[in-house]
Motif scaffolding. Structure first.
Motif, PDB file in Angstrom:
ATOM      1  N   ALA A 185       0.819  -1.212   0.000  1.00  0.00           N
ATOM      2  CA  ALA A 185       0.000   0.000   0.000  1.00  0.00           C
ATOM      3  C   ALA A 185       0.857   1.268   0.000  1.00  0.00           C
ATOM      4  O   ALA A 185       0.498   2.275  -0.618  1.00  0.00           O
ATOM      5  CB  ALA A 185      -0.932   0.000   1.210  1.00  0.00           C
ATOM      6  N   LYS A 186       2.003   1.217   0.647  1.00  0.00           N
ATOM      7  CA  LYS A 186       2.866   2.386   0.765  1.00  0.00           C
ATOM      8  C   LYS A 186       3.880   2.512  -0.372  1.00  0.00           C
ATOM      9  O   LYS A 186       4.483   3.567  -0.551  1.00  0.00           O
ATOM     10  CB  LYS A 186       3.630   2.336   2.098  1.00  0.00           C
ATOM     11  CG  LYS A 186       2.752   2.402   3.331  1.00  0.00           C
ATOM     12  CD  LYS A 186       3.586   2.234   4.591  1.00  0.00           C
ATOM     13  CE  LYS A 186       2.729   2.239   5.844  1.00  0.00           C
ATOM     14  NZ  LYS A 186       3.547   1.997   7.070  1.00  0.00           N
ATOM     15  N   SER A 187       4.082   1.439  -1.132  1.00  0.00           N
ATOM     16  CA  SER A 187       5.182   1.412  -2.092  1.00  0.00           C
ATOM     17  C   SER A 187       4.810   2.053  -3.430  1.00  0.00           C
ATOM     18  O   SER A 187       3.804   1.690  -4.048  1.00  0.00           O
ATOM     19  CB  SER A 187       5.624  -0.030  -2.346  1.00  0.00           C
ATOM     20  OG  SER A 187       6.608  -0.073  -3.356  1.00  0.00           O
ATOM     21  N   PRO A 188       5.645   2.977  -3.906  1.00  0.00           N
ATOM     22  CA  PRO A 188       5.434   3.558  -5.238  1.00  0.00           C
ATOM     23  C   PRO A 188       5.545   2.522  -6.354  1.00  0.00           C
ATOM     24  O   PRO A 188       5.115   2.765  -7.482  1.00  0.00           O
ATOM     25  CB  PRO A 188       6.566   4.591  -5.350  1.00  0.00           C
ATOM     26  CG  PRO A 188       7.007   4.852  -3.952  1.00  0.00           C
ATOM     27  CD  PRO A 188       6.797   3.571  -3.218  1.00  0.00           C
ATOM     28  N   LEU A 189       6.103   1.363  -6.046  1.00  0.00           N
ATOM     29  CA  LEU A 189       6.280   0.309  -7.042  1.00  0.00           C
ATOM     30  C   LEU A 189       4.939  -0.161  -7.598  1.00  0.00           C
ATOM     31  O   LEU A 189       4.869  -0.680  -8.718  1.00  0.00           O
ATOM     32  CB  LEU A 189       7.025  -0.874  -6.408  1.00  0.00           C
ATOM     33  CG  LEU A 189       7.861  -1.789  -7.299  1.00  0.00           C
ATOM     34  CD1 LEU A 189       8.960  -1.022  -7.986  1.00  0.00           C
ATOM     35  CD2 LEU A 189       8.437  -2.931  -6.481  1.00  0.00           C
ATOM     36  N   TRP A 213     -10.227  -6.352   5.107  1.00  0.00           N
ATOM     37  CA  TRP A 213      -9.214  -5.432   5.648  1.00  0.00           C
ATOM     38  C   TRP A 213      -8.123  -5.176   4.623  1.00  0.00           C
ATOM     39  O   TRP A 213      -7.710  -4.028   4.395  1.00  0.00           O
ATOM     40  CB  TRP A 213      -8.597  -6.002   6.920  1.00  0.00           C
ATOM     41  CG  TRP A 213      -7.413  -5.201   7.388  1.00  0.00           C
ATOM     42  CD1 TRP A 213      -7.427  -4.113   8.195  1.00  0.00           C
ATOM     43  CD2 TRP A 213      -6.036  -5.409   7.005  1.00  0.00           C
ATOM     44  NE1 TRP A 213      -6.149  -3.617   8.353  1.00  0.00           N
ATOM     45  CE2 TRP A 213      -5.283  -4.392   7.639  1.00  0.00           C
ATOM     46  CE3 TRP A 213      -5.384  -6.350   6.217  1.00  0.00           C
ATOM     47  CZ2 TRP A 213      -3.898  -4.291   7.493  1.00  0.00           C
ATOM     48  CZ3 TRP A 213      -4.005  -6.254   6.061  1.00  0.00           C
ATOM     49  CH2 TRP A 213      -3.278  -5.234   6.696  1.00  0.00           C
ATOM     50  N   ALA A 214      -7.635  -6.251   3.991  1.00  0.00           N
ATOM     51  CA  ALA A 214      -6.541  -6.115   3.033  1.00  0.00           C
ATOM     52  C   ALA A 214      -6.953  -5.268   1.835  1.00  0.00           C
ATOM     53  O   ALA A 214      -6.222  -4.363   1.410  1.00  0.00           O
ATOM     54  CB  ALA A 214      -6.075  -7.497   2.572  1.00  0.00           C
ATOM     55  N   VAL A 215      -8.123  -5.548   1.284  1.00  0.00           N
ATOM     56  CA  VAL A 215      -8.589  -4.803   0.115  1.00  0.00           C
ATOM     57  C   VAL A 215      -8.808  -3.332   0.470  1.00  0.00           C
ATOM     58  O   VAL A 215      -8.428  -2.427  -0.283  1.00  0.00           O
ATOM     59  CB  VAL A 215      -9.883  -5.434  -0.440  1.00  0.00           C
ATOM     60  CG1 VAL A 215     -10.486  -4.548  -1.532  1.00  0.00           C
ATOM     61  CG2 VAL A 215      -9.605  -6.834  -0.990  1.00  0.00           C
ATOM     62  N   LEU A 218      -5.505  -1.375   0.749  1.00  0.00           N
ATOM     63  CA  LEU A 218      -4.939  -1.035  -0.561  1.00  0.00           C
ATOM     64  C   LEU A 218      -5.736   0.080  -1.229  1.00  0.00           C
ATOM     65  O   LEU A 218      -5.162   1.019  -1.787  1.00  0.00           O
ATOM     66  CB  LEU A 218      -4.902  -2.278  -1.449  1.00  0.00           C
ATOM     67  CG  LEU A 218      -3.975  -3.406  -0.980  1.00  0.00           C
ATOM     68  CD1 LEU A 218      -4.215  -4.670  -1.787  1.00  0.00           C
ATOM     69  CD2 LEU A 218      -2.516  -2.995  -1.075  1.00  0.00           C
ATOM     70  N   ARG A 219      -7.048  -0.010  -1.162  1.00  0.00           N
ATOM     71  CA  ARG A 219      -7.887   1.016  -1.795  1.00  0.00           C
ATOM     72  C   ARG A 219      -7.724   2.367  -1.098  1.00  0.00           C
ATOM     73  O   ARG A 219      -7.705   3.414  -1.770  1.00  0.00           O
ATOM     74  CB  ARG A 219      -9.345   0.574  -1.782  1.00  0.00           C
ATOM     75  CG  ARG A 219      -9.646  -0.569  -2.754  1.00  0.00           C
ATOM     76  CD  ARG A 219     -11.084  -1.021  -2.663  1.00  0.00           C
ATOM     77  NE  ARG A 219     -11.385  -2.068  -3.636  1.00  0.00           N
ATOM     78  CZ  ARG A 219     -12.522  -2.759  -3.665  1.00  0.00           C
ATOM     79  NH1 ARG A 219     -13.474  -2.517  -2.766  1.00  0.00           N
ATOM     80  NH2 ARG A 219     -12.719  -3.682  -4.579  1.00  0.00           N
ATOM     81  N   ASP A 220      -7.585   2.343   0.222  1.00  0.00           N
ATOM     82  CA  ASP A 220      -7.394   3.597   0.960  1.00  0.00           C
ATOM     83  C   ASP A 220      -6.094   4.283   0.568  1.00  0.00           C
ATOM     84  O   ASP A 220      -5.955   5.499   0.722  1.00  0.00           O
ATOM     85  CB  ASP A 220      -7.408   3.333   2.470  1.00  0.00           C
ATOM     86  CG  ASP A 220      -8.795   2.973   2.986  1.00  0.00           C
ATOM     87  OD1 ASP A 220      -9.772   3.182   2.244  1.00  0.00           O
ATOM     88  OD2 ASP A 220      -8.891   2.461   4.124  1.00  0.00           O
ATOM     89  N   ALA A 221      -5.141   3.480   0.074  1.00  0.00           N
ATOM     90  CA  ALA A 221      -3.856   4.038  -0.366  1.00  0.00           C
ATOM     91  C   ALA A 221      -3.914   4.497  -1.816  1.00  0.00           C
ATOM     92  O   ALA A 221      -2.901   4.944  -2.375  1.00  0.00           O
ATOM     93  CB  ALA A 221      -2.751   2.997  -0.192  1.00  0.00           C
ATOM     94  N   GLY A 222      -5.087   4.378  -2.438  1.00  0.00           N
ATOM     95  CA  GLY A 222      -5.242   4.834  -3.809  1.00  0.00           C
ATOM     96  C   GLY A 222      -4.975   3.785  -4.865  1.00  0.00           C
ATOM     97  O   GLY A 222      -4.884   4.105  -6.055  1.00  0.00           O
TER      98      GLY A 222
END
Length: 284
Positions: A185-189, A213-215, A218-222
């Protein structure tokens, strides 16, 4: 020390893939790239039993000649390494990396990578190698030693580069895989990469809660993300999902505490890596 993408090359058919994936990662992470080549010199004369029917004088002369050959082989290996590093640097520049670095070390791959761990943000390795990466004809204990030794993400890549568009995240709700989801979620990759979170198991309330939770993370991180719970044997199920959804990057926690853990222990590791046609990102 500046965190870097470290790319280990050895001149095998996978070296071009290593170069291109490492360049892609370096640009995406906005992190410097360094190519590493390890010359693993194992003297072949020290333990040789050359007594037999050879006279003492002849034996000493033979040992001297063998020592000279070892020295020549070492020089050739170092020169080959320098040429490989030069070619890798030029290829990375063509891929858009401004100032890739190069390093050549003597020793073993595992020891060298351990020494460079503090400077490593991501390690890129070929799926197989002609020399240092290979325990025999395929991946095996050497890879496991690298994974167990380093506490850094490791990207195992095929020989041909393809920009990842669809990533499969093997998830089981364990601490390791939850941390992996947070890292993704945090990775620009993963910007521009659609993420598929897959739990291999039964459709239970706990599994559904973990998947949601996982989905959501990830979605909250865009990121674009979807999830699935699939019953079956772990390796086969993940492969089938990969084929059905055009997955071109597999993301796994290196060591969990469930059935997914077995993907990186013993024969299943070898099988999974040997048959994977896409890069595999191992998260710690």
């Amino acid at each position: 020390m500046t965190d870097q993408v470290m790319a280990a090359i050895d001149g095998s058919q996978f070296s071009e893939g290593v170069c291109d994936y490492a360049a892609w990662a370096s640009l995406a992470l906005e992190t410097p790239l360094t190519f590493v080549h390890v010359v693993d010199n194992h003297p072949q004369t020290a333990d040789a039993d050359l007594s037999g029917n050879i006279g003492l004088g002849a034996r000493e002369h033979l040992l001297e000649e063998l020592a000279q050959l070892d020295e020549q082989r070492a020089k050739v290996a170092q020169e080959q390494g320098r040429l490989m590093l030069k070619a890798a640097k030029e290829r990375a520049i063509e891929d858009g990396v401004a100032e890739p670095g190069i390093r050549q070390r003597n020793g073993t791959l595992v020891e060298t990578l351990a020494d460079l761990e503090k400077e490593t943000r991501l390690l890129v390795l070929g799926k197989r190698g002609e020399t240092a990466y290979r325990a025999s004809e395929h991946l095996g204990s050497n890879l496991e030693r690298v994974v167990r030794t380093l506490h850094r993400p490791i990207l195992m890549v095929p020989d041909t580069f393809s920009r990842p568009r669809q990533a499969l995240i093997a998830f089981d709700g364990s601490k390791t895989t939850r941390k992996g989801v947070e890292m993704v979620a945090k990775s620009p990759l993963f910007r521009g990469v659609a993420c598929h979170v897959v739990i291999v198991g039964a459709e239970t309330g706990d599994n559904r809660s973990q998947l949601d939770w996982a989905v959501s993370t990830l979605r909250d991180a865009g990121l674009e993300a979807e999830g699935a719970i699939c019953a079956g044997e772990v390796e086969e199920t993940l492969r089938n999902y990969q084929a059905a959804n055009d997955i071109d990057l597999l993301v796994m926690g290196a060591y969990g505490h469930s059935r997914i853990r077995h993907l990186l222990v013993g024969s299943t590791t070898t099988s999974m890596m040997r048959h994977a046609s896409v890069p595999v990102l191992l998260l710690r």
